[in-house]
Design a protein around this motif. Structure first.
Motif, mmCIF file in Angstrom:
data_model
loop_
_atom_site.group_PDB
_atom_site.id
_atom_site.type_symbol
_atom_site.label_atom_id
_atom_site.label_comp_id
_atom_site.label_asym_id
_atom_site.label_seq_id
_atom_site.Cartn_x
_atom_site.Cartn_y
_atom_site.Cartn_z
ATOM 1 N N PHE A 295 0.859 -1.188 0.000
ATOM 2 C CA PHE A 295 0.000 0.000 0.000
ATOM 3 C C PHE A 295 0.893 1.235 0.000
ATOM 4 O O PHE A 295 1.731 1.395 0.888
ATOM 5 N N ALA A 296 0.736 2.090 -0.975
ATOM 6 C CA ALA A 296 1.514 3.326 -1.055
ATOM 7 C C ALA A 296 0.547 4.499 -1.030
ATOM 8 O O ALA A 296 -0.383 4.576 -1.833
ATOM 9 N N ALA A 297 0.758 5.395 -0.079
ATOM 10 C CA ALA A 297 -0.043 6.608 0.022
ATOM 11 C C ALA A 297 0.907 7.784 0.193
ATOM 12 O O ALA A 297 2.131 7.623 0.193
ATOM 13 N N ASP A 298 0.342 8.975 0.324
ATOM 14 C CA ASP A 298 1.164 10.165 0.472
ATOM 15 C C ASP A 298 2.019 10.062 1.724
ATOM 16 O O ASP A 298 1.514 10.088 2.840
ATOM 17 N N ARG A 299 3.313 9.910 1.551
ATOM 18 C CA ARG A 299 4.304 9.855 2.615
ATOM 19 C C ARG A 299 4.131 8.653 3.544
ATOM 20 O O ARG A 299 4.588 8.657 4.678
ATOM 21 N N VAL A 300 3.466 7.577 3.061
ATOM 22 C CA VAL A 300 3.331 6.343 3.846
ATOM 23 C C VAL A 300 3.526 5.157 2.906
ATOM 24 O O VAL A 300 2.961 5.109 1.811
ATOM 25 N N MET A 301 4.344 4.190 3.342
ATOM 26 C CA MET A 301 4.545 2.958 2.588
ATOM 27 C C MET A 301 4.314 1.782 3.525
ATOM 28 O O MET A 301 4.910 1.705 4.600
ATOM 29 N N THR A 302 3.413 0.852 3.138
ATOM 30 C CA THR A 302 3.087 -0.296 3.973
ATOM 31 C C THR A 302 3.208 -1.574 3.159
ATOM 32 O O THR A 302 2.754 -1.644 2.014
ATOM 33 N N VAL A 303 3.856 -2.576 3.751
ATOM 34 C CA VAL A 303 3.964 -3.905 3.150
ATOM 35 C C VAL A 303 3.492 -4.928 4.176
ATOM 36 O O VAL A 303 3.881 -4.871 5.347
ATOM 37 N N ARG A 304 2.648 -5.880 3.737
ATOM 38 C CA ARG A 304 2.175 -6.950 4.617
ATOM 39 C C ARG A 304 2.587 -8.306 4.064
ATOM 40 O O ARG A 304 2.405 -8.587 2.882
ATOM 41 N N PHE A 305 3.145 -9.146 4.961
ATOM 42 C CA PHE A 305 3.395 -10.549 4.678
ATOM 43 C C PHE A 305 2.469 -11.387 5.556
ATOM 44 O O PHE A 305 1.907 -10.891 6.531
ATOM 45 N N LYS A 306 2.380 -12.683 5.251
ATOM 46 C CA LYS A 306 1.625 -13.597 6.102
ATOM 47 C C LYS A 306 2.454 -14.856 6.354
ATOM 48 O O LYS A 306 2.193 -15.925 5.799
ATOM 49 N N PRO A 307 3.466 -14.746 7.245
ATOM 50 C CA PRO A 307 4.293 -15.905 7.545
ATOM 51 C C PRO A 307 3.672 -16.834 8.585
ATOM 52 O O PRO A 307 4.223 -17.891 8.868
ATOM 53 N N TYR A 308 2.551 -16.430 9.174
ATOM 54 C CA TYR A 308 1.872 -17.232 10.182
ATOM 55 C C TYR A 308 0.469 -17.593 9.690
ATOM 56 O O TYR A 308 -0.108 -16.894 8.860
ATOM 57 N N ASP A 309 -0.094 -18.682 10.226
ATOM 58 C CA ASP A 309 -1.455 -19.062 9.850
ATOM 59 C C ASP A 309 -2.484 -18.084 10.401
ATOM 60 O O ASP A 309 -3.531 -17.864 9.785
ATOM 61 N N ASP A 310 -2.193 -17.522 11.580
ATOM 62 C CA ASP A 310 -3.196 -16.702 12.253
ATOM 63 C C ASP A 310 -2.734 -15.280 12.506
ATOM 64 O O ASP A 310 -3.260 -14.584 13.365
#
Length: 360
Positions: A295-310
């Motif tokens: 997710f890229a927004a004005d002056r914010v960068m977010t990355v999500r992984f899912k290395p866990y089941d929950d």
């Protein structure tokens, strides 16, 4: 200077931890103020003398503390956010949400529960630092409290109607070093606070464990950690954990928010339980060879992984400064560097299997 004073000074110096640089607004604020004061202090010797004189005058004129106790140990003037020393041996209830935070300026244990009788926060501050006003505050009228492990205490009844009745018990746990217990709601708040305070100990240092290991990018420093245990009030056997590691960019831009100076760029990662109402994951993109959401927004960068089941791991960088703002490319690099170095450690639901060395 006599031998005893020299010994105290040397012990204090030896007890100091390296100066690191929190996504938590209060912690970021205190860090930025300290950095700004350091830069101002270097401007000239005369400015330094004036600053010291003013600071002493303000402290003497406004700060109320219990009478210092002879024989209290010398304690560090800063904490290491990757260590914890605050232990609480007794609480009147088990919380559905229990949070531990550590920064350079504070350790905190917070216990709350839906429909619970009490809300409780226990604080430990390093030498020379004050306890912030969160649940309660050190203001208004106070009454003498009982000795807490040999140190006098004060009880500040709450004047805040938004958190109900209660108050703050405050005492010194080391030389010029404060501890406090805030209690809201419930019965016999002062007696409860005293019992909690007498169960506090801070003489054993342990590493903050995290369910991962990461490599710190260049030019940044760890400035805070947070670990949260969430339990269901209806089904206490159901629980999850969140873990958060916060960084500040060294020598980065600062900015003013409502009269407060905060770092202009900060970032970190957190392990977030997969609660449908809070977070979602699609895995439509790839980062470091792993399915990810970006997710890229004005002056914010977010990355999500899912290395866990929950649970997922979320990396986020934020540049709040409008002037000298960190560019989107730099934010992306901060997040991707951290994400690429991420390695899962242990079982997300078993903190005793987590890494005692989460940062390389």
């Amino acid at each position: 200077m006599d031998d005893a004073t020299v010994r105290d000074v040397l012990t204090d110096i030896a007890g100091k931890t390296p100066a690191y640089t929190n996504l938590d607004a209060d912690l970021l604020y205190r860090y930025a103020v300290r950095r700004r004061q350091q830069r101002r202090a270097m401007a000239s010797a005369a400015a330094l003398v004036a600053l010291i004189v003013v600071a002493v005058a303000v402290a003497v004129g406004t700060k109320e503390r219990p009478t210092p106790v002879a024989g209290l140990q010398v304690v560090p003037s800063e904490f290491d956010p990757l260590e914890q020393r605050l232990e609480v041996g007794w609480l009147p209830q088990r919380g559905t949400t229990t949070t531990r935070e550590a920064s350079h300026d504070l350790e905190l244990l917070s216990v709350s529960a839906t429909g619970a009788k009490y809300e409780i926060q226990v604080y430990l501050a390093p030498a020379g630092k004050s306890i912030p006003a969160r649940l309660q505050s050190t203001k208004g009228n106070w009454v003498d409290g009982p000795d807490i492990n040999g140190a006098p205490s004060r009880w500040y009844p709450s004047s805040r109607t938004d958190v109900g009745t209660g108050g703050r018990l405050i005492w010194d746990w080391g030389k010029n070093a404060q501890a406090a217990v805030d209690v809201s709601l419930g019965d016999d708040q002062k007696d409860v606070a005293v019992k909690i305070a007498r169960s506090v100990r801070a003489d054993r240092i342990a590493a903050v464990r995290m369910p991962f290991q990461v490599t710190t990018p260049r030019g940044v420093s760890v400035c805070g950690t947070r670990v949260t245990e969430n339990r269901s009030g209806a089904a206490p056997d159901k629980f999850s954990y969140g873990a958060e590691l916060n960084y500040c960019v060294d020598n980065g831009p600062t900015m003013e928010i409502q009269g407060r100076t905060v770092p202009g760029t900060s970032f970190g990662l957190q392990i977030v339980p997969m609660w449908p109402a809070r977070v979602s994951f699609t895995g439509r993109e790839t980062v470091a060879g792993k399915p990810a959401d970006v997710f890229a927004a004005d002056r914010v960068m977010t990355v999500r992984f899912k290395p866990y089941d929950d649970a997922i791991v979320e990396f986020q960088a934020r540049s709040m400064a409008e002037e000298k703002a960190t560019s989107p490319e730099q934010l992306k690099q901060l997040v991707f560097d951290l994400a690429e170095s991420f390695e899962r450690v242990g079982d997300a639901l078993k903190p005793d299997t987590w890494s005692a060395h989460p940062v390389n």
